[in-house]
Design a protein around this motif. Structure first.
Motif, PDB file in Angstrom:
ATOM      1  N   GLY A  14       0.837  -1.203   0.000  1.00  0.00           N
ATOM      2  CA  GLY A  14       0.000   0.000   0.000  1.00  0.00           C
ATOM      3  C   GLY A  14       0.862   1.239   0.000  1.00  0.00           C
ATOM      4  N   ILE A  15       0.486   2.219  -0.797  1.00  0.00           N
ATOM      5  CA  ILE A  15       1.274   3.453  -0.890  1.00  0.00           C
ATOM      6  C   ILE A  15       0.337   4.654  -0.847  1.00  0.00           C
ATOM      7  N   LYS A  16       0.524   5.497   0.153  1.00  0.00           N
ATOM      8  CA  LYS A  16      -0.235   6.748   0.202  1.00  0.00           C
ATOM      9  C   LYS A  16       0.521   7.753  -0.654  1.00  0.00           C
ATOM     10  N   ILE A  17      -0.174   8.358  -1.608  1.00  0.00           N
ATOM     11  CA  ILE A  17       0.505   9.336  -2.465  1.00  0.00           C
ATOM     12  C   ILE A  17       0.768  10.587  -1.628  1.00  0.00           C
ATOM     13  N   PRO A  18       2.028  11.034  -1.592  1.00  0.00           N
ATOM     14  CA  PRO A  18       2.323  12.222  -0.782  1.00  0.00           C
ATOM     15  C   PRO A  18       1.661  13.463  -1.384  1.00  0.00           C
ATOM     16  N   PRO A  24      -6.578   9.701  -7.441  1.00  0.00           N
ATOM     17  CA  PRO A  24      -6.331   8.727  -6.372  1.00  0.00           C
ATOM     18  C   PRO A  24      -5.367   9.282  -5.325  1.00  0.00           C
ATOM     19  N   ARG A  25      -5.579   8.908  -4.073  1.00  0.00           N
ATOM     20  CA  ARG A  25      -4.659   9.298  -2.998  1.00  0.00           C
ATOM     21  C   ARG A  25      -3.920   8.071  -2.474  1.00  0.00           C
ATOM     22  N   PHE A  26      -4.309   6.915  -3.020  1.00  0.00           N
ATOM     23  CA  PHE A  26      -3.730   5.662  -2.540  1.00  0.00           C
ATOM     24  C   PHE A  26      -3.485   4.731  -3.724  1.00  0.00           C
ATOM     25  N   LEU A  27      -2.384   4.009  -3.670  1.00  0.00           N
ATOM     26  CA  LEU A  27      -2.056   3.082  -4.747  1.00  0.00           C
ATOM     27  C   LEU A  27      -1.694   1.732  -4.152  1.00  0.00           C
ATOM     28  N   MET A  28      -1.929   0.693  -4.933  1.00  0.00           N
ATOM     29  CA  MET A  28      -1.455  -0.629  -4.529  1.00  0.00           C
ATOM     30  C   MET A  28      -0.431  -1.077  -5.567  1.00  0.00           C
ATOM     31  N   CYS A  58      -8.870  -2.389  -4.917  1.00  0.00           N
ATOM     32  CA  CYS A  58      -7.795  -1.804  -5.735  1.00  0.00           C
ATOM     33  C   CYS A  58      -7.596  -2.645  -6.993  1.00  0.00           C
ATOM     34  N   THR A  59      -8.459  -2.427  -7.956  1.00  0.00           N
ATOM     35  CA  THR A  59      -8.494  -3.294  -9.143  1.00  0.00           C
ATOM     36  C   THR A  59      -8.312  -2.510 -10.430  1.00  0.00           C
ATOM     37  N   ILE A  60      -8.075  -1.208 -10.307  1.00  0.00           N
ATOM     38  CA  ILE A  60      -8.020  -0.393 -11.530  1.00  0.00           C
ATOM     39  C   ILE A  60      -6.566  -0.101 -11.869  1.00  0.00           C
ATOM     40  N   THR A  61      -6.134  -0.611 -13.026  1.00  0.00           N
ATOM     41  CA  THR A  61      -4.725  -0.496 -13.389  1.00  0.00           C
ATOM     42  C   THR A  61      -4.378   0.920 -13.805  1.00  0.00           C
ATOM     43  N   LEU A  62      -3.333   1.455 -13.184  1.00  0.00           N
ATOM     44  CA  LEU A  62      -2.842   2.769 -13.589  1.00  0.00           C
ATOM     45  C   LEU A  62      -1.698   2.583 -14.581  1.00  0.00           C
ATOM     46  N   LEU A  63      -0.799   1.673 -14.283  1.00  0.00           N
ATOM     47  CA  LEU A  63       0.255   1.357 -15.238  1.00  0.00           C
ATOM     48  C   LEU A  63       0.863   0.000 -14.896  1.00  0.00           C
ATOM     49  N   ALA A  64       1.548  -0.539 -15.860  1.00  0.00           N
ATOM     50  CA  ALA A  64       2.120  -1.868 -15.687  1.00  0.00           C
ATOM     51  C   ALA A  64       3.484  -1.913 -16.341  1.00  0.00           C
ATOM     52  N   TRP A  65       4.359  -2.679 -15.740  1.00  0.00           N
ATOM     53  CA  TRP A  65       5.699  -2.904 -16.293  1.00  0.00           C
ATOM     54  C   TRP A  65       5.989  -4.392 -16.132  1.00  0.00           C
TER      55      TRP A  65
END
Ligand SMILES: *[C@@H]1O[C@H](CO)[C@@H](O)[C@H](O)[C@H]1NC(C)=O
Ligand SMILES: *[C@@H]1O[C@H](CO)[C@@H](O)[C@H](O)[C@H]1NC(C)=O
Ligand SMILES: *[C@@H]1O[C@H](CO)[C@@H](O)[C@H](O)[C@H]1NC(C)=O
Ligand SMILES: *[C@@H]1O[C@H](CO)[C@@H](O)[C@H](O)[C@H]1NC(C)=O
Length: 615
Positions: free
Chosen positions: A213-217, A306-310, A276-283
């Motif tokens: 889990g990552i809170k966007i600063p 978004p303020r939070f990312l997985m 948290c199922t919506i893809t923002l980007l993938a590598w």
């Protein structure tokens, strides 16, 4: 000795000093892990120009291979002789042995150059993308297997090569035809690193999906994400298989408490992250930096963003090592210099789970994900859009994946594929920047097809997260953004029951799946239960499973960024039949191909003539 003179004549076209002569390479890659073999290239309309630099004063070679091995490869080798002259040759490998000199038939490499300094040999050449000679390999639109080799010495005879030994050779997959010029970054660019922290990769399993889990600063207002790149901890290049960065339909209430938490995805991770199922980007492994087009960016830091990312990290640990500690992740580049268009990501897939069923022993089974026109159209209408511009694609399958094809259908007609890769490589995946943005109009639909080879498997292959399971998932990068985020559909399992000899079926709330109600020996069984008790796979049964992909009624997931249904009630009839499928032109039978061959042969004649007159 024509090669010598060719150097003098063509030096300006293919030159190691690109800067002074105007050849600018758009792509580059090290072909080996030791970073001794460096390839740069650019493509033009019908040709590719490549420059290979190797840390040796002997022979260097590069080849285009069907599968990463020598047999069937088209090989170019060059060196600078003791006389200071450059030599190069076209070879064809029929087996894992000394390749056959192919120089007399139709030299496909021209504008050739070889030089060396105290430490390195550099060869450079141009070749046509499409080659119609059966011994020569066309450069594919999708993944190419490139093989390389070098030797510390020069060959003694120009028609033979020196054996490269076990170490001075290798292969790697490359996307060759898609230019990736790194763009200049604006002055105000800031980076945001999303990294794992000293994660001990479990040594008791092959596949680990770690979710963090990552809170966007606080970014100080709206920014555009314009580039991303992997940050791989040195030494862990083989273990870090992919990252997917998700946003959440519903974010956890206490962001601070979730920041920096980690767990096994969909297992020990916090409940809240199931949103948290919506893809923002993938590598994925093999991929490098990805730059968004100059006119588009992904919004972050705005009030509704978004303020939070997985961050999902797939660790592949086939040797079950217990000493892998990892802090890899992604680096995002953000700018306040906002671009014209907001980018969206659309996921087109089948459900990841037992509903994807691939029979064993199948040389070619195609899973079909269908993004229905009604779903796309509703998504566009809700965002008041009249067209979507797709500029990038990331197709994803696992080990059995051979071909991935993002098809584009308009009415009765199929248009050219958005992206097709007939040489998919699980160990080399990246977001492909399309040559030209492709327009999706209201009424269009998208089919994403994954073709698998399971001839080496005795058991069913199901969809799932593990590497040995399969996936069929594509992410399309496009603008302007709409809320529609996932457009997925897959066959209902009553089709498979019927294929497995059930004569009547019904849905069982109890089992959350279809069950057979007749004949007596199948009563109450689901398709998976019948399959797990062992069935005899005949070609007929495999064919019935294949027909289900296009003929069975379907479940549909047409959902927005908040995981709300955008269209429909979740079920669908089978996809409509495409009346006029796309037929790709055979580039080797038409008059163009003949003309290209004649042109190339003429070029050789002219060169020969120049050589003779000079000598
Ligand atoms: C020799 O060529 C290589 C590859 O281009 C380059 O990196 C190296 O600096 C060159 N060495 C000298 C002494 O110029
Ligand atoms: C590669 O893609 C281009 C268009 O992007 C198409 O014209 C060409 O036919 C394709 N080549 C092959 C071999 O599929
Ligand atoms: C990770 O481990 C290394 C080595 O033990 C240590 O130096 C480093 O500070 C750790 N990193 C974090 C972020 O804890
Ligand atoms: C099938 O399941 C139903 C409901 O659980 C049960 O009543 C019935 O006896 C079962 N039939 C067979 C043949 O197992």
């Amino acid at each position: 000795m024509w090669t010598t003179v060719a150097l003098l004549v063509f030096v300006a076209v293919c030159d190691v000093k690109a800067a002074t002569t105007g050849v600018t390479f758009t792509n580059n890659a090290y072909l080996d892990e030791a970073m001794n073999v460096f390839l740069q290239w650019r493509r033009d309309e019908t040709t590719v120009t490549m420059q290979l630099e190797v840390q040796t004063r002997g022979m260097v070679a590069i080849g285009f291979s069907p599968n990463g091995n020598m047999p069937g490869s088209d090989i170019f080798a060059g060196y600078v002789g003791d006389d200071g002259q450059p030599y190069f040759h076209d070879f064809y490998a029929e087996a894992q042995e000394h390749p056959v000199y192919d120089g007399d038939s139709n030299q496909n490499y021209y504008d050739v150059l070889a030089t060396e300094n105290d430490t390195h040999t550099i060869v450079c050449f141009t070749r046509r993308i499409v080659l119609c000679d059966s011994n020569d390999k066309t450069v594919n639109n999708g993944t190419n297997r490139v093989i390389w080799a070098w030797h510390a010495d020069d060959p003694t005879d120009e028609r033979s090569l020196l054996y490269h030994g076990a170490t001075n050779r290798g292969s790697r997959s490359l996307q060759i035809l898609y230019p990736r010029t790194e763009q200049a970054l604006p002055d105000d660019v800031q980076t945001l690193e999303l990294l794992n922290v000293n994660y001990s990769v479990p040594g008791n399993r092959h596949t680990t999906y770690l979710c963090r889990g990552i809170k966007i600063p606080d970014l100080g207002g709206k920014k555009h994400l314009i580039r991303w790149e992997p940050v791989i901890q040195p030494g862990n290049e083989g273990a870090v298989h992919h990252f997917v960065l998700y946003t959440c339909g519903q974010e956890p209430a206490d962001l601070d408490a979730h920041d920096g938490q980690e767990g096994i995805c969909y297992s020990t991770m916090p409940e809240e992250w199931y949103h948290c199922t919506i893809t923002l980007l993938a590598w994925a492994i093999g991929g490098t930096v990805f730059d968004l087009p100059q006119n588009a960016g992904i919004s972050v830091g705005d009030t509704n963003d978004p303020r939070f990312l997985m961050l999902e990290t797939h660790y592949d640990n086939p040797d079950m090592r217990d000493d892998i500690v990892d802090s890899s992740g992604l680096r995002l580049y953000l700018t306040s210099t906002l671009r014209t268009n907001e980018v969206g990501v659309l996921q087109v897939a089948v459900d990841v789970g037992q509903s994807q069923k691939i029979p064993p022993g199948s040389a070619s089974h195609t899973t079909v994900a269908h993004c229905y026109s009604e779903c796309l159209q509703q998504g566009m209408e809700d965002a008041s859009l009249t067209a979507l511009n797709v500029f990038g694609a990331f197709p994803h399958a696992h080990l059995a994946g051979r071909t991935v094809n993002i098809r584009h259908v308009r009415g009765a007609n199929e248009l050219q594929a958005i992206f097709k890769d007939e040489f998919y490589d699980f160990n080399y995946q990246e977001t492909v920047p399309l040559e030209e943005a492709r327009q999706i109009l209201p009424g269009d639909s998208i089919l994403f097809e994954c073709t698998y080879d399971t001839t080496d498997r005795n058991d069913m292959t199901y969809g799932g997260l593990a590497t040995q399971n399969e996936m069929c998932m594509a992410w399309l990068l496009y603008y302007p953004r709409m809320d529609l985020a996932r457009c997925e559909s897959w066959p209902m399992s009553d089709w498979y029951l019927t294929s497995l000899s059930a004569t009547s079926t019904e849905y069982s709330e109890d089992k959350q799946d279809f069950i057979a109600t007749a004949p007596a020996n199948l009563v109450n069984l689901t398709a998976d239960e019948i399959l797990s008790s062992g069935v005899t796979w005949t070609d007929e049964l495999r064919a019935a499973f294949q027909r289900g992909e296009t003929q069975a009624a379907r479940y549909e997931r047409c959902m927005d960024n908040s995981n709300n249904l955008v269209h429909g009630d979740g079920t669908r009839p089978a996809p409509p039949v495409i009346e006029f499928p796309w037929v790709s032109a055979d580039e080797c039978s038409g008059s163009d191909a003949v003309a290209a061959n004649i042109a190339a042969n003429l070029l050789m004649l002219v060169m020969a003539y120049i050589i003779m007159t000079v000598m």
